[in-house]
Motif scaffolding. Structure first.
Motif, PDB file in Angstrom:
ATOM      1  N   ARG A 101      -3.470  90.118  -7.743  1.00  0.00           N
ATOM      2  CA  ARG A 101      -3.342  88.981  -6.835  1.00  0.00           C
ATOM      3  C   ARG A 101      -1.939  88.941  -6.233  1.00  0.00           C
ATOM      4  N   TYR A 181     -20.021  93.303  -0.991  1.00  0.00           N
ATOM      5  CA  TYR A 181     -18.603  92.944  -0.859  1.00  0.00           C
ATOM      6  C   TYR A 181     -17.695  94.151  -0.645  1.00  0.00           C
ATOM      7  N   THR A 214     -14.186  81.766   2.433  1.00  0.00           N
ATOM      8  CA  THR A 214     -13.772  81.771   1.018  1.00  0.00           C
ATOM      9  C   THR A 214     -14.799  81.052   0.145  1.00  0.00           C
ATOM     10  N   LYS A 215     -15.430  80.023   0.701  1.00  0.00           N
ATOM     11  CA  LYS A 215     -16.468  79.309  -0.065  1.00  0.00           C
ATOM     12  C   LYS A 215     -17.694  80.193  -0.240  1.00  0.00           C
ATOM     13  N   LEU A 217     -17.683  83.297  -0.550  1.00  0.00           N
ATOM     14  CA  LEU A 217     -17.341  84.286  -1.574  1.00  0.00           C
ATOM     15  C   LEU A 217     -17.261  83.680  -2.968  1.00  0.00           C
ATOM     16  N   SER A 218     -17.142  82.356  -3.066  1.00  0.00           N
ATOM     17  CA  SER A 218     -16.954  81.692  -4.356  1.00  0.00           C
ATOM     18  C   SER A 218     -18.128  81.879  -5.301  1.00  0.00           C
ATOM     19  N   HIS A 221     -16.966  84.549  -7.578  1.00  0.00           N
ATOM     20  CA  HIS A 221     -15.512  84.507  -7.766  1.00  0.00           C
ATOM     21  C   HIS A 221     -15.067  85.247  -9.031  1.00  0.00           C
ATOM     22  N   SER A 227     -12.540  88.172  -5.855  1.00  0.00           N
ATOM     23  CA  SER A 227     -11.392  87.276  -5.989  1.00  0.00           C
ATOM     24  C   SER A 227     -10.204  87.770  -5.166  1.00  0.00           C
ATOM     25  N   GLN A 230     -10.805  86.984  -1.543  1.00  0.00           N
ATOM     26  CA  GLN A 230     -10.482  85.577  -1.293  1.00  0.00           C
ATOM     27  C   GLN A 230      -8.973  85.371  -1.166  1.00  0.00           C
ATOM     28  N   THR A 231      -8.227  86.007  -2.056  1.00  0.00           N
ATOM     29  CA  THR A 231      -6.770  85.870  -2.010  1.00  0.00           C
ATOM     30  C   THR A 231      -6.218  86.401  -0.699  1.00  0.00           C
ATOM     31  N   ARG A 234      -6.999  83.921   2.110  1.00  0.00           N
ATOM     32  CA  ARG A 234      -6.164  82.706   2.026  1.00  0.00           C
ATOM     33  C   ARG A 234      -4.721  82.994   2.438  1.00  0.00           C
ATOM     34  N   TYR A 242      -2.004  78.496   0.480  1.00  0.00           N
ATOM     35  CA  TYR A 242      -2.273  79.408  -0.636  1.00  0.00           C
ATOM     36  C   TYR A 242      -1.189  79.272  -1.709  1.00  0.00           C
TER      37      TYR A 242
END
Length: 313
Positions: A101, A181, A214-215, A217-218, A221, A227, A230-231, A234, A242
């Motif tokens: 991350r 993904y 992002t939602k 993809l949640s 997660h 994840s 998503q990072t 953001r 973020y």
């Protein structure tokens, strides 16, 4: 806007002498250390290090490593590094720890020129490239994503292509809906398009499909690759939001995540920490300095609060 409170002019020789006095003897005067370095910008800190070495033939950062300890020492160490060198160290540590991350954060928040400068600093410090280290510590889809992100040189423009926005928003939607993904198109889009183009694409995705990307993809997660996607999104779309989220998670996490808290405060105190503080307050109805004071202690707390603009100059 920065939170660092620093004088326009400082005397590096006087600062070096005062720091020498603070670290000599049986006990270190941590308050004196904070009072000086916590109120000096990057250029002033560099001058202090140079003056200290000339006066005492000693590396100031190494001396701090010997005299200080714990979270306070780690925060001071990061603060005293030149900003690009600091980012190189953060990247190297993150790669070795598998904290990808942070690698995404360091790749997606900076401008293209800043990322290029980070890559140069990394190579100068470690004698091999950032891309090489990322590739050697990762595998599969995560390797493919991270290598592209750390090596990206995005076109810096505010212009967008509306037809491309629509097309690529639909490509992203189809891949996410199919849970594909690791689709090469997702990685290509995230890794090559300008930030302005990507932000327009993310908004188009939301408007056309009824939910932020992002939602969407949640749902998965817990999948590390998802994840990281998503990072990246953001960091590109709303970097300050973020970073507020990183701080919030660090503070609210059981036992607190001092590494994340230190990273954001130290790296953003001279840039945009004031805006991050404002976002934090709006999101949590508590001032960030109050939350930090509650979750930290000792000299570490005093140092972070000083960087947050709450220390006395």
């Amino acid at each position: 806007m920065a939170t660092l409170v620093a004088p326009d002019h400082a005397d590096p020789i006087a600062d070096a002498e005062a720091l020498k006095k603070a670290v000599e003897g049986w006990g270190t005067n941590e308050k004196a250390v904070i009072g000086i370095i916590g109120h000096r910008n990057a250029a002033q800190r560099k001058q202090i290090k140079e003056a200290y070495h000339q006066l005492f033939n000693e590396d100031l950062v190494h001396r701090f490593e010997k005299e200080l300890s714990g979270d306070f020492e780690r925060a001071v160490y990061q603060w005293m590094l030149d900003p690009l060198d600091r980012d190189a160290v953060l990247a190297n540590v993150a790669i070795k720890k598998g904290d990808y991350r942070v690698v995404v954060e360091l790749s997606c928040i900076p401008s293209s020129e800043e990322l290029l400068a980070l890559r140069r600093a990394y190579q100068a410090r470690y004698k091999h490239s950032l891309e090489e280290d990322v590739a050697s510590h990762t595998t599969g889809d995560i390797r493919k994503l991270l290598v592209l992100l750390v090596s990206a040189y995005r076109y810096e423009t505010d212009a967008t292509d509306s037809r491309l926005v629509e097309t690529e928003a639909d490509i992203l939607r189809k891949a996410i809906k199919d849970k594909a993904y690791n689709n090469d198109e997702i990685i290509r889009i995230l890794g090559t398009r300008s930030k302005a183009q990507l932000v327009a694409t993310f908004y188009r995705y939301r408007d056309a499909h009824g939910a932020p990307i992002t939602k969407s993809l949640s749902v998965d997660h817990d999948n590390e690759f998802v994840s990281l996607l998503q990072t990246a999104i953001r960091c590109i779309k709303s970097p300050k939001k973020y970073l507020e989220r990183v701080v919030r998670d660090a503070i609210h996490k059981s036992g607190s995540d001092e590494d994340a808290l230190t990273r954001v405060i130290v790296t953003r105190a001279e840039r945009d920490l004031e805006e991050i503080k404002e976002i934090y307050y709006k999101r949590n109805s508590v001032a960030l300095d109050v939350a930090v004071a509650k979750e930290t202690s000792g000299h570490y707390k005093s140092f972070l609060l000083t960087l947050l603009g709450k220390g006395d100059l």
